[in-house]
Structure formats: structure tokens, C-alpha cells
Motif scaffolding. Sequence first.
Motif, PDB file in Angstrom:
ATOM      1  N   LYS A 177      58.821-105.560  82.980  1.00 38.86           N
ATOM      2  CA  LYS A 177      58.932-104.676  81.823  1.00 38.86           C
ATOM      3  C   LYS A 177      59.881-103.536  82.142  1.00 38.86           C
ATOM      4  CE  LYS A 177      54.498-102.586  83.134  1.00 38.86           C
ATOM      5  NZ  LYS A 177      53.145-102.263  82.651  1.00 38.86           N
ATOM      6  N   GLU A 178      60.216-102.772  81.122  1.00 37.20           N
ATOM      7  CA  GLU A 178      61.239-101.733  81.269  1.00 37.20           C
ATOM      8  C   GLU A 178      60.689-100.435  81.845  1.00 37.20           C
ATOM      9  OE1 GLU A 178      64.501-102.027  80.645  1.00 37.20           O
ATOM     10  OE2 GLU A 178      64.246-104.130  80.095  1.00 37.20           O
ATOM     11  N   PHE A 179      59.365-100.218  81.718  1.00 35.33           N
ATOM     12  CA  PHE A 179      58.806 -98.906  82.045  1.00 35.33           C
ATOM     13  C   PHE A 179      57.404 -99.082  82.612  1.00 35.33           C
ATOM     14  CE2 PHE A 179      55.960 -95.462  80.646  1.00 35.33           C
ATOM     15  CZ  PHE A 179      56.594 -94.361  81.208  1.00 35.33           C
ATOM     16  N   VAL A 180      57.053 -98.251  83.602  1.00 34.28           N
ATOM     17  CA  VAL A 180      55.688 -98.199  84.107  1.00 34.28           C
ATOM     18  C   VAL A 180      55.306 -96.725  84.231  1.00 34.28           C
ATOM     19  CG1 VAL A 180      56.435 -98.308  86.529  1.00 34.28           C
ATOM     20  CG2 VAL A 180      54.104 -98.967  85.926  1.00 34.28           C
ATOM     21  N   SER A 181      54.109 -96.368  83.774  1.00 38.92           N
ATOM     22  CA  SER A 181      53.716 -94.960  83.724  1.00 38.92           C
ATOM     23  C   SER A 181      53.099 -94.503  85.034  1.00 38.92           C
ATOM     24  CB  SER A 181      52.719 -94.728  82.587  1.00 38.92           C
ATOM     25  OG  SER A 181      51.456 -95.281  82.904  1.00 38.92           O
ATOM     26  N   VAL A 182      53.150 -93.192  85.259  1.00 39.20           N
ATOM     27  CA  VAL A 182      52.514 -92.603  86.442  1.00 39.20           C
ATOM     28  C   VAL A 182      51.012 -92.871  86.419  1.00 39.20           C
ATOM     29  CG1 VAL A 182      51.936 -90.415  87.561  1.00 39.20           C
ATOM     30  CG2 VAL A 182      54.272 -90.817  86.770  1.00 39.20           C
ATOM     31  N   LYS A 183      50.384 -92.737  85.248  1.00 41.24           N
ATOM     32  CA  LYS A 183      48.936 -92.972  85.144  1.00 41.24           C
ATOM     33  C   LYS A 183      48.585 -94.412  85.502  1.00 41.24           C
ATOM     34  CE  LYS A 183      44.947 -92.392  82.137  1.00 41.24           C
ATOM     35  NZ  LYS A 183      44.311 -93.609  82.675  1.00 41.24           N
ATOM     36  N   GLU A 184      49.390 -95.350  85.008  1.00 38.42           N
ATOM     37  CA  GLU A 184      49.148 -96.763  85.305  1.00 38.42           C
ATOM     38  C   GLU A 184      49.221 -97.022  86.806  1.00 38.42           C
ATOM     39  OE1 GLU A 184      51.246-101.101  84.322  1.00 38.42           O
ATOM     40  OE2 GLU A 184      51.857 -99.281  83.249  1.00 38.42           O
ATOM     41  N   LEU A 185      50.204 -96.407  87.461  1.00 41.96           N
ATOM     42  CA  LEU A 185      50.361 -96.601  88.906  1.00 41.96           C
ATOM     43  C   LEU A 185      49.240 -95.914  89.679  1.00 41.96           C
ATOM     44  CD1 LEU A 185      54.221 -96.144  89.196  1.00 41.96           C
ATOM     45  CD2 LEU A 185      52.932 -98.283  89.364  1.00 41.96           C
ATOM     46  N   ALA A 186      48.835 -94.736  89.219  1.00 43.44           N
ATOM     47  CA  ALA A 186      47.729 -94.030  89.884  1.00 43.44           C
ATOM     48  C   ALA A 186      46.456 -94.872  89.833  1.00 43.44           C
ATOM     49  CB  ALA A 186      47.508 -92.675  89.234  1.00 43.44           C
ATOM     50  N   ASP A 187      46.193 -95.486  88.677  1.00 47.56           N
ATOM     51  CA  ASP A 187      45.018 -96.363  88.552  1.00 47.56           C
ATOM     52  C   ASP A 187      45.169 -97.609  89.421  1.00 47.56           C
ATOM     53  OD1 ASP A 187      43.958 -94.586  86.748  1.00 47.56           O
ATOM     54  OD2 ASP A 187      44.569 -95.718  84.963  1.00 47.56           O
ATOM     55  N   GLU A 188      46.365 -98.146  89.450  1.00 44.78           N
ATOM     56  CA  GLU A 188      46.632 -99.366  90.226  1.00 44.78           C
ATOM     57  C   GLU A 188      46.401 -99.147  91.721  1.00 44.78           C
ATOM     58  OE1 GLU A 188      48.729-103.256  90.972  1.00 44.78           O
ATOM     59  OE2 GLU A 188      48.201-102.372  89.044  1.00 44.78           O
ATOM     60  N   PHE A 189      46.845 -97.977  92.226  1.00 42.33           N
ATOM     61  CA  PHE A 189      46.814 -97.731  93.662  1.00 42.33           C
ATOM     62  C   PHE A 189      45.628 -96.890  94.127  1.00 42.33           C
ATOM     63  CE2 PHE A 189      51.636 -97.924  93.013  1.00 42.33           C
ATOM     64  CZ  PHE A 189      51.667 -99.297  93.220  1.00 42.33           C
ATOM     65  N   GLY A 190      44.880 -96.315  93.175  1.00 43.20           N
ATOM     66  CA  GLY A 190      43.783 -95.442  93.565  1.00 43.20           C
ATOM     67  C   GLY A 190      44.275 -94.148  94.188  1.00 43.20           C
ATOM     68  N   LEU A 191      45.391 -93.617  93.663  1.00 45.18           N
ATOM     69  CA  LEU A 191      45.995 -92.386  94.172  1.00 45.18           C
ATOM     70  C   LEU A 191      46.020 -91.327  93.080  1.00 45.18           C
ATOM     71  CD1 LEU A 191      49.121 -93.858  96.011  1.00 45.18           C
ATOM     72  CD2 LEU A 191      47.005 -93.069  97.078  1.00 45.18           C
ATOM     73  N   THR A 192      46.269 -90.087  93.476  1.00 45.97           N
ATOM     74  CA  THR A 192      46.480 -89.035  92.487  1.00 45.97           C
ATOM     75  C   THR A 192      47.854 -89.217  91.851  1.00 45.97           C
ATOM     76  OG1 THR A 192      47.516 -87.501  94.039  1.00 45.97           O
ATOM     77  CG2 THR A 192      45.099 -87.436  93.861  1.00 45.97           C
ATOM     78  N   GLU A 193      48.018 -88.670  90.663  1.00 46.53           N
ATOM     79  CA  GLU A 193      49.313 -88.764  89.989  1.00 46.53           C
ATOM     80  C   GLU A 193      50.395 -88.034  90.781  1.00 46.53           C
ATOM     81  OE1 GLU A 193      49.226 -87.857  85.850  1.00 46.53           O
ATOM     82  OE2 GLU A 193      47.635 -89.316  85.408  1.00 46.53           O
ATOM     83  N   MET A 194      50.016 -86.947  91.468  1.00 40.03           N
ATOM     84  CA  MET A 194      50.985 -86.226  92.293  1.00 40.03           C
ATOM     85  C   MET A 194      51.518 -87.116  93.415  1.00 40.03           C
ATOM     86  SD  MET A 194      50.553 -82.612  94.344  1.00 40.03           S
ATOM     87  CE  MET A 194      50.263 -81.741  92.795  1.00 40.03           C
ATOM     88  N   SER A 195      50.636 -87.883  94.060  1.00 42.47           N
ATOM     89  CA  SER A 195      51.065 -88.789  95.128  1.00 42.47           C
ATOM     90  C   SER A 195      51.996 -89.869  94.581  1.00 42.47           C
ATOM     91  CB  SER A 195      49.853 -89.440  95.796  1.00 42.47           C
ATOM     92  OG  SER A 195      49.064 -88.480  96.455  1.00 42.47           O
ATOM     93  N   VAL A 196      51.679 -90.367  93.393  1.00 38.94           N
ATOM     94  CA  VAL A 196      52.527 -91.385  92.766  1.00 38.94           C
ATOM     95  C   VAL A 196      53.909 -90.812  92.471  1.00 38.94           C
ATOM     96  CG1 VAL A 196      52.872 -92.781  90.686  1.00 38.94           C
ATOM     97  CG2 VAL A 196      50.639 -92.731  91.803  1.00 38.94           C
ATOM     98  N   ARG A 197      53.950 -89.584  91.971  1.00 39.21           N
ATOM     99  CA  ARG A 197      55.247 -88.968  91.663  1.00 39.21           C
ATOM    100  C   ARG A 197      56.096 -88.827  92.923  1.00 39.21           C
ATOM    101  NH1 ARG A 197      51.903 -85.710  88.248  1.00 39.21           N
ATOM    102  NH2 ARG A 197      52.240 -86.241  86.047  1.00 39.21           N
TER     103      ARG A 197
END
Length: 275
Positions: free
Chosen positions: A37-57
Motif C-alpha cells: 500500500k501507499e501509506f502506513v500510519s504511526v499508530k498502525e506501526l506502534a500497534d504492530e510492534f508493541g512500541l510507543t509512537e515516539m519510538s516508531v517515529r
Amino acid sequence: MGGVVTQSSSVRESELSPPRLRTRERRARVLELLDGKEFVSVKELADEFGLTEMSVRRDLSAMVAEGLITRVRGGAGRPAHTPTSRQYAEAAQRNAEAKFKIARRAATLLDHASVVFFYSGSTVARVAASLDASAQTSLTVVTNSLPIIDDVSAWGDPHLVAVGGLYLPAYMAFVGPQAVAAFEGVSADVAVLGCDGLSADGGLTTPHQLVAEVGATIVRRATRKVVVADSSKVGRRGFTPIAPIEDIDVLVTDDGADPTEVARLRDTGLEVIVV
């Protein structure tokens, strides 16, 4: 009995939490998601990895620095620019952990700056990617580096001056008369520079003459000059000089740097920060 209940509860929580992936595995997963897909959100990745959004950023910013993705508001997208050259990608991966440490330390040296020049290079890009939210709202960034332009343009309210010119894919940077003229027309409190080599007698060097020309202009137009270079660069003499060591104020490097060369650099009056 109470201790047994606590232990089993802890086990159940652990079983319910997403397994923690290593940094390389997380980034590979981001690319997998973007392949479909063209886009993946920070929230989606945070949920996927079990990390904070800051860590994902932080992960996403590092991937931008390597030219792997484009930062967009709220997440990441496929690169909108020319694909990363093999030379740039390989340079970004060499001594990656040391470069992250160097970048995080160098970012703290920009606390009181208003305008910062960012030169080309993967370690310099990591410094920009390491800036916190406060710096992102207060700094004016001037750069000829495409990965940094991509990263900073995704900040909430960026103050960005993008320097154009002749594009060099191997460096993912703009050079030539246009770039030189653009930097000549402005000034900065701090310049963050990378290099191919740095030594007490040879100064700051790079393999490409047009890249060196831009670097020399940045050095002239900035009040304080900070060089970020991993230990493999310290003591090396490159092809084209950017600036003598006397024109540089601070070097941030890692603890693998040759102690003899570090001592020689400090003898010139250069501040050397080893991380």
C-alpha cells in the motif's frame, strides 16, 4: 500463594503483548507493509510492534535518513524521489549503530541554535532525524540533502530552506553553482557536516570536488561547525579538502577512533566528543 498468582499474571500479560522485533526486523516489516500500500500510519506501526509512537517515529526518521521511505504527516509512504543509490545505502549501513549514537549526541549541540546548515551524508541525515519536537518547532533548517528535505518536510510546522542545484544520486544531494550561491546568500549559527576523512594534518576531506565546494561554503557561512564522523573516518586523508581542521569547532565520533589521532586532533584545539 500470592507470589504464584503474580507470576502467572505476568506470564499471561507477556503472552498477550506483541513480540519485540529487532530494529532491522522492524524496518524490514515497514517496507513489507509499504510494498502492499501507499501509506502506513504511526499508530498502525506502534500497534504492530508493541512500541510507543515516539519510538516508531525515531525508526521512521532513521529510514528516511537512509532513503528507504518518505515521511508524510502521521506515518510513512513509499519514496517519492529517485530510489536510493547503492553507494548511499551502503554508506548508511556501515557502522550504523555508531552513527546513531553520534547523531543523538550531536543533536544535543543544537539546543541554542536558530538556523542550522545540514550538509549531505547519512550521518548528518541521522542528526536531523534525532531532533526532538522542541527543536523541530524552533529551528530553521537549510540543507542540500534530499533525505533531510524529505524528513523535515514531514514535521508539523517545518522551517525549511531546500537548496537545489545539480543532483548527485550517489550522495542524494544537490551541488554545483546554484547550491553554492544559495549557501553564500545566508548564514547559520551552526553547521553540521560529514566527511570521508578527517585528520589533524589533512583536515576535512571528501572524494567529490563539487561536494567539497558546497562543504567549504557551508563552513565559511556558519558560526560554529560540528563534524559528525564515525571512527573509520578519523585519521583518513581523502581526495579533496573541504576545510582545514582549524576551521572546525567540534568533532563527534565513536569510541573506536584511533586514540593517537584523537589526541593529535585535540592538540589542534578541536573539541572531540567520543560516544
